[in-house]
Design a protein around this motif. Structure first.
Motif, mmCIF file in Angstrom:
data_model
loop_
_atom_site.group_PDB
_atom_site.id
_atom_site.type_symbol
_atom_site.label_atom_id
_atom_site.label_comp_id
_atom_site.label_asym_id
_atom_site.label_seq_id
_atom_site.Cartn_x
_atom_site.Cartn_y
_atom_site.Cartn_z
ATOM 1 N N GLY A 1 0.821 -1.199 0.000
ATOM 2 C CA GLY A 1 0.000 0.000 0.000
ATOM 3 C C GLY A 1 0.860 1.255 0.000
ATOM 4 N N ARG A 2 0.313 2.326 0.555
ATOM 5 C CA ARG A 2 1.072 3.577 0.677
ATOM 6 C C ARG A 2 0.866 4.110 2.083
ATOM 7 N NH1 ARG A 2 -0.667 5.723 -3.476
ATOM 8 N NH2 ARG A 2 -2.290 7.126 -2.658
ATOM 9 N N GLN A 3 1.972 4.268 2.800
ATOM 10 C CA GLN A 3 1.898 4.711 4.183
ATOM 11 C C GLN A 3 1.365 6.132 4.274
ATOM 12 O OE1 GLN A 3 5.378 3.775 6.533
ATOM 13 N NE2 GLN A 3 5.095 5.577 7.829
ATOM 14 N N TYR B 1 -5.860 11.297 7.175
ATOM 15 C CA TYR B 1 -5.867 11.707 5.759
ATOM 16 C C TYR B 1 -5.782 10.464 4.862
ATOM 17 C CZ TYR B 1 -4.725 16.087 8.040
ATOM 18 O OH TYR B 1 -4.748 17.190 8.863
ATOM 19 N N PRO B 2 -6.781 9.613 4.939
ATOM 20 C CA PRO B 2 -6.713 8.339 4.212
ATOM 21 C C PRO B 2 -6.667 8.500 2.701
ATOM 22 C CG PRO B 2 -8.909 8.720 5.084
ATOM 23 C CD PRO B 2 -8.042 9.769 5.685
ATOM 24 N N HIS B 3 -7.158 9.629 2.198
ATOM 25 C CA HIS B 3 -7.132 9.830 0.751
ATOM 26 C C HIS B 3 -5.713 10.008 0.222
ATOM 27 C CE1 HIS B 3 -7.164 13.788 2.643
ATOM 28 N NE2 HIS B 3 -6.688 14.302 1.519
ATOM 29 N N LEU B 4 -4.779 10.303 1.127
ATOM 30 C CA LEU B 4 -3.383 10.462 0.722
ATOM 31 C C LEU B 4 -2.581 9.166 0.847
ATOM 32 C CD1 LEU B 4 -2.593 13.905 2.408
ATOM 33 C CD2 LEU B 4 -3.271 13.459 0.031
ATOM 34 N N ALA B 5 -3.221 8.149 1.428
ATOM 35 C CA ALA B 5 -2.561 6.859 1.630
ATOM 36 C C ALA B 5 -3.334 5.770 0.886
ATOM 37 C CB ALA B 5 -2.484 6.541 3.119
ATOM 38 N N ASN C 1 -4.414 2.028 2.202
ATOM 39 C CA ASN C 1 -4.327 1.085 3.318
ATOM 40 C C ASN C 1 -4.241 -0.351 2.801
ATOM 41 O OD1 ASN C 1 -4.634 -0.449 5.640
ATOM 42 N ND2 ASN C 1 -6.053 1.000 6.566
ATOM 43 N N PRO C 2 -3.094 -1.031 3.003
ATOM 44 C CA PRO C 2 -2.939 -2.389 2.476
ATOM 45 C C PRO C 2 -3.831 -3.407 3.186
ATOM 46 C CG PRO C 2 -1.102 -1.865 3.913
ATOM 47 C CD PRO C 2 -1.904 -0.605 3.764
#
Length: 397
Positions: free
Chosen positions: A197-199, A204-208, A210-211
């Protein structure tokens, strides 16, 4: 010359050797001492492989003119756990209320002790069997199983050894002696799925990315739908998730990756290769689903790693071996054993490539437990079964 005719004495000598994998612990030396008076030639090759401990093994042969029977097993045992929790010290072979206590009592030093005693009684009463008997004993069954039976078989075959049948002395009986003979085993495959995923910050979940959300989708695909309904000889194929890990100690951070480990026990509907292809297909299809990743257009990014080598499904179809052993069990106990392919894996999965193989030993209720133990009466009964089998199998030629 004293022959090792008493299974309890044989077992006590083996239990007193602390042979926790990968340590030989004196167990192979004790077994060699038992076998030499019976006329066996004994060799103890050690095998190695990078990243694994060296393992000492034992191959013993009593040569004769006629068919060749192999008895296979292992003298290594699992760790004792909390030694203070044992009623009797785990390497003492103490006897209490008619039972012998000790690590390996049923899994599977007891089986070895009984087979040696059965053979010693046969030699004393009838002379050597009408053929050859070999013992193929490893110290790596409870470990990675890399430097044990699989290499010992190849080593012996390279010296010209050929076998007509084999018995593995694992504790196959669930409740009482005579319950069950194992005539096959399901296959086994293990793997790890990693979702990348992307940490980012949880606020601000839209910037990450979540794996864990992606992993939930893939795990669902691994476990549903069912792989099959089972076959005549085997249970349904089953996948279990054995671990899910994010490695994230922070409560306010979305992790960069998540992993799920799994194991599949599969029947003869599949081969290892077709089942791996099915898993890849399920994951590929599921990677495009958005059930837990609403608003995400890109597919789930994942990797899959297959762990170790797969164990292949097999079923033994050898009338002489199965009927003779079943008849021996019935003659001694009065029971008609179930022929089963249930349970986990054993070193029979390697032996089946060289000769027909079945498994039969003690009752397995206490294996790997604190206070592992075996009734002395069971040792005597199993010795009688093995002795009857040795006599009848060689008589059938």
């Amino acid at each position: 010359m004293m022959l090792p005719k008493n299974p309890a004495e044989n077992l006590a000598a083996l239990i007193r050797c602390p042979s926790v994998t990968p340590a030989e612990g004196g167990a192979l030396s004790a077994l060699e001492t038992m076998l030499k008076p019976l006329g066996f030639t004994v060799e103890r090759p050690t095998f190695s492989e990078d990243g694994t401990p060296d393992i000492e093994n034992l191959y013993a042969r009593l040569s004769g003119n006629g068919p060749h029977l192999m008895f296979a097993g292992h003298t290594d045992v699992v760790p004792v756990g909390d030694e203070a929790a044992w009623m009797h010290p785990p390497f003492s072979a103490d006897i209490h209320n008619g039972e012998m206590y000790g690590r390996g009592a049923v899994d599977m030093k007891g089986g070895i002790a009984c087979f040696v005693a059965a053979l010693a009684r046969h030699v004393e009463k009838h002379g050597n069997p009408k053929g050859s008997v070999s013992l193929l004993i490893t110290g790596d069954e409870e470990g990675p199983a890399i430097n044990g039976t699989i290499k010992l078989l190849d080593w012996a075959a390279g010296k010209g050894e050929q076998w007509d049948a084999a018995i593995v002395g694992e504790p196959t009986n669930p409740d009482k002696l005579g319950d069950m003979i194992k005539i096959g085993r399901r296959g086994s495959i293990s793997g790890i799925v990693t979702v990348n995923g992307r940490q980012g910050h949880v606020a601000y979940p839209h910037l990450a990315d979540n794996p864990v959300r992606g992993l939930m989708t893939l795990v669902d695909a691994l476990t549903n739908p069912a792989f099959d309904k089972g076959t005549k000889d085997f249970q349904p194929t089953n996948l279990e998730i054995t671990s899910i890990d994010v490695g994230n100690p922070a409560a306010n951070v979305i992790a960069a990756k998540a992993t799920a480990a799994f194991n599949i026990r599969f029947n003869d509907t599949w081969t290892a290769e077709t089942l791996q292809a099915e898993i890849h297909n399920r994951l590929d299809v599921a990677s495009g689903r958005k059930k837990y990743r609403k608003g995400r257009k890109e597919p789930i990014e994942f990797d899959i790693t297959w762990r170790d080598r797969p164990s292949h499904v097999f079923l033994t179809r050898d009338d002489k071996l199965i009927e003779t052993l079943s008849g021996s069990v019935h003659a001694v106990t009065g029971a008609k054993p179930t022929l089963s392919a249930s349970g986990g894996t054993s070193d029979a999965r390697f032996i089946k490539d060289y000769c027909p193989v079945v498994e039969f030993g003690l009752v397995g209720k206490t294996m790997h437990m604190v206070d592992e133990r075996v009734p002395l009466a069971d040792l005597e009964t199993l010795t009688e079964i093995y002795g009857r089998f040795i006599q009848d199998w060689f008589e059938r030629g």
